[in-house]
Scaffold this motif. Sequence first.
Motif, PDB file in Angstrom:
ATOM      1  N   VAL A 102       0.820  -1.062   0.031  1.00 27.59           N
ATOM      2  CA  VAL A 102       0.048   0.144   0.045  1.00 27.59           C
ATOM      3  C   VAL A 102       0.739   1.396  -0.009  1.00 27.59           C
ATOM      4  CG1 VAL A 102      -1.725   1.138   1.027  1.00 27.59           C
ATOM      5  CG2 VAL A 102      -1.765  -1.258   1.253  1.00 27.59           C
ATOM      6  N   TYR A 103       0.574   1.969  -0.813  1.00 21.03           N
ATOM      7  CA  TYR A 103       1.484   3.382  -0.820  1.00 21.03           C
ATOM      8  C   TYR A 103       0.600   4.450  -1.657  1.00 21.03           C
ATOM      9  CZ  TYR A 103       2.020   1.677  -5.641  1.00 21.03           C
ATOM     10  OH  TYR A 103       2.113   0.961  -7.031  1.00 21.03           O
ATOM     11  N   PHE A 104       0.844   5.655  -1.673  1.00 18.51           N
ATOM     12  CA  PHE A 104       0.504   6.756  -2.303  1.00 18.51           C
ATOM     13  C   PHE A 104       1.053   7.186  -3.511  1.00 18.51           C
ATOM     14  CE2 PHE A 104      -0.936   7.118   2.024  1.00 18.51           C
ATOM     15  CZ  PHE A 104      -2.494   7.562   1.804  1.00 18.51           C
ATOM     16  N   ASP A 105       0.322   7.478  -4.688  1.00 14.18           N
ATOM     17  CA  ASP A 105       0.667   7.903  -6.080  1.00 14.18           C
ATOM     18  C   ASP A 105      -0.036   9.173  -6.128  1.00 14.18           C
ATOM     19  OD1 ASP A 105       2.097   8.043  -8.170  1.00 14.18           O
ATOM     20  OD2 ASP A 105       0.836   6.453  -9.374  1.00 14.18           O
ATOM     21  N   ASP A 106       0.559  10.160  -6.271  1.00  9.71           N
ATOM     22  CA  ASP A 106      -0.250  11.527  -6.991  1.00  9.71           C
ATOM     23  C   ASP A 106      -1.324  11.759  -5.748  1.00  9.71           C
ATOM     24  OD1 ASP A 106       1.535  11.926  -8.904  1.00  9.71           O
ATOM     25  OD2 ASP A 106       0.132  10.754 -10.328  1.00  9.71           O
TER      26      ASP A 106
END
Length: 55
Positions: free
Chosen positions: A37-41
Motif C-alpha cells: 500500500v502506498y500513495f501515488d499522486d
Amino acid sequence: MPVPDVMVLALAKGSTPASTRVYTVAHDGHDMVETAVYFDDSKAVMRTNYFSRVQ
C-alpha cells in the motif's frame, strides 16, 4: 501482533512514510503473497503480488 508466517514492513523515504507491505507465507511454504500500500499522486494504491516456489 501478526500470526506466524506473516511479516509487516513499513518503509520510509526521507523520514516520510512511503509504503506498507504485508508478506504472508502459506502453511505449506510453497506460496507467498505480498500486499503493498502506498500513495501515488495523493491517491492510495494497493497492489497484490503472488509468488510460488520453483522446484
